[in-house]
Scaffold this motif. Structure first.
Motif, short mmCIF file in Angstrom:
data_model
loop_
_atom_site.label_atom_id
_atom_site.label_comp_id
_atom_site.label_asym_id
_atom_site.label_seq_id
_atom_site.Cartn_x
_atom_site.Cartn_y
_atom_site.Cartn_z
N HIS A 65 52.67 -10.18 18.91
CA HIS A 65 53.78 -10.62 18.07
C HIS A 65 54.15 -12.03 18.46
O HIS A 65 54.00 -12.44 19.61
CB HIS A 65 54.98 -9.68 18.23
CG HIS A 65 55.42 -9.53 19.66
ND1 HIS A 65 54.79 -8.70 20.55
CD2 HIS A 65 56.42 -10.11 20.34
CE1 HIS A 65 55.38 -8.76 21.72
NE2 HIS A 65 56.37 -9.63 21.63
N GLN A 66 54.62 -12.79 17.48
CA GLN A 66 54.92 -14.20 17.77
C GLN A 66 56.36 -14.44 18.15
O GLN A 66 56.68 -15.44 18.76
CB GLN A 66 54.58 -15.07 16.54
CG GLN A 66 53.09 -15.35 16.38
CD GLN A 66 52.40 -14.22 15.68
OE1 GLN A 66 53.03 -13.54 14.88
NE2 GLN A 66 51.14 -14.01 15.97
N LEU A 76 58.22 -5.67 30.10
CA LEU A 76 58.27 -6.56 28.94
C LEU A 76 56.84 -6.93 28.54
O LEU A 76 56.03 -7.34 29.36
CB LEU A 76 59.05 -7.83 29.29
CG LEU A 76 59.05 -8.91 28.21
CD1 LEU A 76 59.83 -8.42 27.01
CD2 LEU A 76 59.64 -10.19 28.74
N SER A 79 52.56 -12.30 27.65
CA SER A 79 51.13 -12.60 27.63
C SER A 79 50.49 -12.38 28.99
O SER A 79 49.33 -12.70 29.18
CB SER A 79 50.90 -14.03 27.15
OG SER A 79 51.72 -14.88 27.90
N ASP A 80 51.24 -11.82 29.92
CA ASP A 80 50.65 -11.55 31.23
C ASP A 80 49.77 -10.30 31.14
O ASP A 80 50.22 -9.24 30.73
CB ASP A 80 51.77 -11.32 32.25
CG ASP A 80 51.26 -11.30 33.68
OD1 ASP A 80 50.04 -11.07 33.87
OD2 ASP A 80 52.06 -11.52 34.58
N VAL A 81 48.54 -10.48 31.54
CA VAL A 81 47.57 -9.40 31.39
C VAL A 81 47.99 -8.18 32.20
O VAL A 81 47.78 -7.04 31.78
CB VAL A 81 46.17 -9.91 31.83
CG1 VAL A 81 45.30 -8.77 32.25
CG2 VAL A 81 45.54 -10.66 30.70
N LYS A 82 48.63 -8.40 33.34
CA LYS A 82 49.03 -7.26 34.17
C LYS A 82 50.03 -6.38 33.43
O LYS A 82 49.96 -5.15 33.49
CB LYS A 82 49.67 -7.75 35.48
CG LYS A 82 48.73 -8.44 36.41
CD LYS A 82 49.01 -8.02 37.85
CE LYS A 82 48.08 -8.72 38.82
NZ LYS A 82 48.25 -10.17 38.89
N ILE A 84 50.33 -6.12 30.17
CA ILE A 84 49.63 -5.44 29.08
C ILE A 84 48.89 -4.22 29.61
O ILE A 84 48.95 -3.13 29.03
CB ILE A 84 48.67 -6.41 28.37
CG1 ILE A 84 49.44 -7.56 27.73
CG2 ILE A 84 47.85 -5.68 27.34
CD1 ILE A 84 48.57 -8.54 27.00
N HIS B 6 60.27 -13.61 23.59
CA HIS B 6 58.86 -13.88 23.91
C HIS B 6 58.63 -15.33 24.28
O HIS B 6 57.76 -15.66 25.07
CB HIS B 6 58.00 -13.49 22.71
CG HIS B 6 56.54 -13.53 23.02
ND1 HIS B 6 55.93 -12.56 23.76
CD2 HIS B 6 55.57 -14.42 22.71
CE1 HIS B 6 54.65 -12.84 23.86
NE2 HIS B 6 54.40 -13.96 23.25
N ASN B 19 45.75 -14.52 34.81
CA ASN B 19 46.33 -13.31 34.26
C ASN B 19 46.96 -13.49 32.90
O ASN B 19 47.07 -12.56 32.14
CB ASN B 19 47.40 -12.77 35.21
CG ASN B 19 46.73 -12.11 36.39
OD1 ASN B 19 45.64 -11.61 36.26
ND2 ASN B 19 47.39 -12.13 37.52
N ASP B 20 47.42 -14.69 32.62
CA ASP B 20 48.14 -14.85 31.37
C ASP B 20 47.15 -15.06 30.24
O ASP B 20 46.30 -15.92 30.29
CB ASP B 20 49.06 -16.08 31.51
CG ASP B 20 50.14 -16.05 30.46
OD1 ASP B 20 49.84 -15.81 29.29
OD2 ASP B 20 51.30 -16.26 30.84
N THR B 21 47.31 -14.27 29.17
CA THR B 21 46.33 -14.38 28.10
C THR B 21 46.34 -15.74 27.45
O THR B 21 45.36 -16.15 26.84
CB THR B 21 46.60 -13.34 26.99
OG1 THR B 21 47.95 -13.42 26.60
CG2 THR B 21 46.25 -11.97 27.45
N ARG B 22 47.46 -16.46 27.57
CA ARG B 22 47.47 -17.77 26.94
C ARG B 22 46.61 -18.75 27.71
O ARG B 22 46.01 -19.64 27.12
CB ARG B 22 48.90 -18.33 26.88
CG ARG B 22 49.77 -17.60 25.88
CD ARG B 22 51.21 -18.02 26.02
NE ARG B 22 51.74 -17.69 27.32
CZ ARG B 22 52.99 -17.93 27.69
NH1 ARG B 22 53.82 -18.51 26.86
NH2 ARG B 22 53.42 -17.62 28.90
N ARG B 24 44.24 -17.78 30.14
CA ARG B 24 43.00 -17.21 30.67
C ARG B 24 41.76 -17.81 30.08
O ARG B 24 40.83 -18.22 30.77
CB ARG B 24 43.00 -15.73 30.30
CG ARG B 24 42.45 -14.89 31.30
CD ARG B 24 42.64 -13.48 30.89
NE ARG B 24 42.40 -12.69 32.05
CZ ARG B 24 42.01 -11.45 32.06
NH1 ARG B 24 41.87 -10.85 30.92
NH2 ARG B 24 41.82 -10.82 33.17
#
Lengths: 254, 404, 430
Positions: A65-66, A76, A79-82, A84, B6, B19-22, B24
């Motif tokens: 979501h933007q 929360l 964009s942190d992969v951990k 997710i 966000h 780690n951050d998809t932005r 990575r």
């Protein structure tokens, strides 16, 4: 209200605030505000293209979501992969087309994620898998391949596969839409049992009988917004908005 | 609950790079790019030090130097005092000539073989199956060598055409098949011959225009006029008329036997003929399979529906099956054309001087400039391949079935 | 009303099946329908039969009258006395050179032959799923065994390489479980390098331990060379092709760009230019003083060539997978390497096998191009030593027919397998 509909706690499992999503310039989800309590069963309905599938796919980060925020079980979704990964291991999902892995047996389908994501030892994973396969009433199919099962059986395996990760929330994306009519009942029965055990569920479906029996809340979405939500009886007997009335007349009519 | 939106910037930390998809994907790409640069740098530094050891460097001046060698098949003006660049161009033209000839003949051969393969005549379809399987499963180099050897051993020598009791005779007194090549008449364009050519081109346009007119007539009034004979007439008659009216401005210089060899006319060397035939027959087998698959890909229900509407087999084929089949056939067909162009580089095996033989062969050996020659050679083929692929993409996009 | 017909009907007994009416004159009818159904078909049939008959009549006596035992073309002609006949003696005398090249030691012929037979055993369980999976253990050992058989040298070399790979794999698995994919990969590579380094001392010291007579790469030739190039290059190019395919369809523009440029470049140039590179230019890119054998350089270039084509095939396989598989893997929490390794690649590779086999057949045919850069594979042997020898100058049909036969048997066999496999995949229970 059925017994299942009474088991709702005060704790908030999912909190969505001012969530907006765009596909390019197309505004597909507009200002979604939703709080889901633990143990609550929510049915989301609406015409096709209303964004209901997109909404629940945002909850386990299959879609991004933007704008706005989504918090699942206190984590929360950023964009942190951990974060997710953490959310995905707590949230299970069932798809319209089952999406079982055709090259693995039923048992392997169910033990794959526990072994590789939760690093559970194989034996323990297999015991858990058999337990849940018994719960969905097809333990004897454990060594078969998905292609050898009927649609209803495959969807029940898909439910068991998600349950093996011991999620606290289950998402269902039109689980019975791809099934032949005679198989819908067995899947709905499984979902009802799940609800009666107290699972928090968000379900996109057209099965209004299921909604009446199990849901605490029915949400109607149209054009990317939540138009109306209410308890099932009130929702079906007293729709307030014109759009809700139109939709209900179309699906309950025939 | 917590009202972190966000877009609020959380504090940046280094672990976010992974780690951050932005971030990575950027991180991985930067690592990959750095790795690539290091690898390229290592290779180039090796290259430069090896070149320095050998006393060479990279220079392109050799393209202007005199070539000093003859080319046997010369479609454009060339002699051995011209530059290497000129020699390469001759080679390039030779490549394009043999590729074009092979593409056209392979298509014709392949379409015929593919359609016949589907016929319900058992003998014919089995024969075509044998042709396809035999030629597809043997390397093209072997076919090129065999055809060349057969032709040079079996075809007569030029002097056998001599005399009244000649052992071999020319076809129509104009075409001679010898073991040094095929001699065909050359067209001599006299004055006003361009008028004949122009009429020919216009008559082709005329055929299309006539067919469009006939179709519109059918749609508007329901009258069906015959199209085959009038089309043939429009194709032939104007050109022939103009030719004779202008007093036959286009002459034919026929090859004539003088001494031990034929003089005059156009000399197509055996290497060209062998390469052309081998490429055509070999690729024709692949094209036949493509055509067969394309026609079979059209579901039988289409034929049934058309027949149920009362259409006859000829119309079913031309209005329903063929347009859909073409959509499936054309992309692999175009990649076969690409294969023909690339396989034409095997000319070097039979001595045909295409660009691989001139630039990548004699020029490379004489000047020793291996890297430059091979680079330009690859560039030539790359440009042709990419152009053909671009054409294919344009075709695909134009032909895509419109779906929701 | 009394004049409405009685609509009700119940059948008491089922009708038993009965045989169809007898066909009149079955064979003649078939011929009439299939071969002569209309005048076009009749003409075609007659033309085809005439054409086939002409070929058979011309070639069969020639083949039948063949001479098998002379030792030169001239003697063949003397024996035949002007009648047409094949000089098969060239095959009886030179078959071993055509198969093994003219410098391979004769007493060592059993080694590549054994390697070839074992090759069939090795790939059988890969190609046919019904065979017991235990045979795959042999398939894993085979490359090392085959290397030792063909190139000779001490058995320790392939053993050490094999051990290094096992060490690398174990290091990878253990570290990946504990830390993650990237560290696992790194530790695997380190383990391989370490074992190879230590092992090189061992092999240098014990170079005679269970050793076969070493044979240099430049002594290999004939059809064996084609087979070696084909199998080695295709096997090595599959992992590279997988990486290229994954890179090409990734979302990261730089990775995608690199892969696209590489793939389109290789697919746009003819193989012969790459062989020129191997022959003349490639050694410039290695550190000064390294002297790689021509066959190794050729293997490198052909592997790069094949990898680009295989990458395109695998890309098609990846695209054919339903999107739901990626989503299901994601929703279960599998990360990218896990999802690829456990879910996506096994399925994509299975779909791609017919395409990969087609590329393999094409590549095998293309290995004949090494004859142009003066390597003596089967075609190179025919054009080179055999045709230019004084005894056999001028002979060509017999040699090329033999070559055609060899290639046809291998390629046709492989493509029949591919068609069988495609039929299997289509009727699979998906």
């Amino acid at each position: 209200m059925s017994e299942a509909q009474m088991k709702v706690s005060d704790e908030i499992a999912i909190s969505i605030e001012n969530m907006n999503k765009w596909y390019g310039t197309f505004h597909v989800l507009r200002d979604i505000n939703l709080d889901v309590q633990r143990g609550e069963r929510i049915v989301i309905c609406g015409p096709s293209g209303s964004g209901k599938s997109t909404l629940i796919r945002c909850i386990n980060a299959l879609e991004e979501h933007q704008k706005g925020s989504i918090t699942v079980d206190g984590t929360l979704l950023s964009s942190d992969v951990k974060n997710i990964d953490k959310v995905r291991s707590e949230v299970g999902m069932c798809f319209q087309h089952f999406n079982l892995f055709p090259h693995l047996t039923i048992l392997e389908n169910c033990t794959l994620a526990p072994i590789w994501v939760r690093k559970t030892p194989k034996k323990e994973a297999e015991e858990t898998a058999m337990h849940f396969l018994e719960k969905v009433k097809i333990p004897e199919q454990a060594d078969k391949y998905p292609g050898q099962l009927s649609g209803g059986q495959q969807q029940r395996v898909a439910i068991a596969r998600s349950l093996c990760m011991k999620p606290r929330i289950m998402l269902f994306d039109e689980p019975t839409s791809a099934l032949d009519p005679e198989m819908i009942k067995e899947v709905l029965d499984t979902m009802i049992e799940l609800a009666e055990d107290g699972m928090t569920m968000l379900c996109v479906t057209h099965e209004m009988g299921f909604a009446r029996q199990v849901a605490n809340r029915v949400i109607f979405m149209d054009a990317g917004q939540i138009v109306e939500q209410n308890e099932p009886e009130e929702f079906f007997n007293n729709p307030q908005s014109d759009r809700t009335k139109l939709f209900l007349s179309q699906i309950l009519g025939h | 609950m917590s009202s972190t939106t966000h877009t609020e910037a959380s504090k940046f930390s280094l672990s976010m790079l992974i780690n951050d998809t932005r971030y990575r994907s950027t991180t991985f790409q930067v690592i990959a790019l750095i790795g690539l640069i290091f690898a390229m740098g290592y290779l180039v530094s090796n290259l430069l030090s090896n070149l320095a050891d050998a006393g060479l460097n990279i220079s392109w001046r050799f393209f202007g130097e005199t070539a000093g060698y003859d080319i046997n098949q010369m479609p454009i003006e060339y002699n051995n005092q011209m530059s290497h660049g000129r020699a390469s161009m001759v080679g390039a033209v030779n490549t394009l000539i043999v590729a074009f000839l092979a593409c056209v003949s392979a298509t014709v051969l392949g379409v015929i073989a593919g359609v016949l393969r589907l016929s319900n005549n058992w003998v014919v379809s089995k024969l075509m199956a044998i042709y396809v399987e035999a030629f597809r499963n043997v390397p093209v180099l072997i076919w090129i060598l065999i055809i060349f050897l057969v032709m040079s051993n079996v075809l007569p020598q030029p002097r056998e055409f001599r005399g009244d009791a000649a052992a071999s005779a020319m076809w129509f007194d104009m075409i001679a098949f010898t073991n040094r090549g095929v001699y065909v008449p050359r067209m001599i364009m006299g004055d006003l011959s361009w008028l004949v050519v122009a009429t020919f081109v216009l008559s082709i346009a005329g055929v299309f225009a006539f067919r469009r007119y006939a179709r519109n007539l059918l749609f508007n009034t329901g009258r069906l006029i015959p199209t085959l004979l009038p089309s043939i007439g429009i194709f032939i008659i104007p050109t022939v008329l103009v030719y004779f009216i202008l007093g036959s401005p286009i002459g034919l210089e026929s090859p004539e036997l003088k001494g031990f060899n034929f003089k005059g006319g156009l000399h197509l060397r055996l290497s060209l003929i062998a390469l052309w035939f081998a490429l055509a027959i070999y690729t024709g087998a692949f094209i036949a399979e493509n055509v067969r698959a394309g026609i079979q890909a059209i579901s039988h229900g289409q034929t049934e529906a058309a027949a149920a509407l009362g259409m006859r087999p000829g119309r079913i084929m031309s209005l329903i099956i063929l347009p859909q089949a073409l959509r499936v056939i054309v992309p692999p067909l175009i990649s076969q054309y690409l294969n023909i162009t690339k396989n034409s580089s095997l000319a070097i095996a039979v001595g045909y001087m295409d660009i691989t033989g001139t630039l990548g062969g004699i020029t490379l050996n004489q000047t020793g400039r291996a890297i430059e020659c091979i680079l330009v050679l690859m560039l030539f083929y790359l440009v042709i391949s990419l152009s053909i692929s671009a054409i294919m993409n344009v075709y695909n996009n134009a032909m895509k079935l419109k779906e929701r | 009303m009394s004049d409405t017909p009685n609509l009700g009907f119940v059948r008491d007994e089922p009708i038993p099946p009965s045989p169809p009416p007898v066909q009149q004159a079955g064979a003649v009818k078939w011929v009439r329908e299939n071969l002569f159904s209309n005048w076009i078909n009749s003409i075609l049939t007659i033309l085809s039969i005439y054409f086939v008959a002409k070929i058979i009549l011309a070639s069969t006596p020639w083949m039948w009258n063949g001479v098998w035992t002379t030792s030169s073309l001239r003697e063949c002609r003397e024996v035949l006395q002007g009648t047409s006949g094949a000089c098969w003696s060239v095959l009886t005398e030179r078959w071993n050179q055509m198969l093994f090249g003219f410098q391979y030691p004769v007493e060592a012929y059993w080694r590549p032959t054994l390697a070839f037979v074992l090759l069939l055993v090795c790939i059988a369980p890969v190609l046919f799923q019904k065979l017991p999976r235990k045979m795959l253990i042999f398939s894993a050992i085979y490359p090392f065994l085959a290397f030792w058989l063909i190139w000779g040298g001490t058995l320790l070399t392939p053993v050490i390489v094999g051990l290094s790979l096992i060490a690398g794999y174990m290091a990878f698995v253990k570290t990946e479980r504990l830390i993650g994919f990237a560290t696992g990969l790194l530790s695997g590579v380190v383990a391989v390098a370490l074992v190879l380094y230590l092992g090189s001392f061992v092999t240098a010291a014990l170079s005679g331990f269970i050793a076969l007579e070493p044979v240099a790469s430049r002594d290999m030739g004939g059809f064996m060379l084609n087979l070696i190039l084909g199998t080695v290059c295709v096997s090595l190019s599959i992992p590279l092709g997988i990486v290229l395919a994954l890179g090409r369809q990734s979302n990261m523009p730089i990775i995608k760009g690199i892969c696209v440029v590489f793939i389109e470049f290789i697919r746009g140039v003819p193989l012969i230019t790459l062989l020129f590179v191997a022959n003349v230019v490639l050694s410039y890119f290695f550190p000064p003083g390294t002297n790689l054998d021509l066959i190794l350089r050729v293997i490198i270039m052909i592997t790069l060539f094949s990898a680009a084509y295989i990458a395109e095939v695998i890309r098609g396989g990846l695209a054919a997978l339903p999107r739901g598989q990626y989503e299901a893997a994601d929703s279960l929490g599998l990360d990218y390497p896990q999802a690829m390794r456990l879910i996506i690649l096994p399925q994509a590779l299975k779909i791609s096998i017919p395409g990969i086999v087609n590329v393999a057949v094409g590549l095998f045919k293309d290995t004949t191009l090494v004859s142009v850069i003066s390597m003596f594979d089967l075609v190179g042997m025919i054009r080179g030593p055999i045709s230019s020898s004084t005894a056999w100058t001028g002979i060509y049909w017999e040699l090329y027919l033999f070559a055609i036969l060899l290639f046809f048997v291998v390629c046709y066999g492989i493509s029949q397998y591919s068609q069988w496999l495609e039929r299997q995949l289509r009727t699979d229970h998906h």
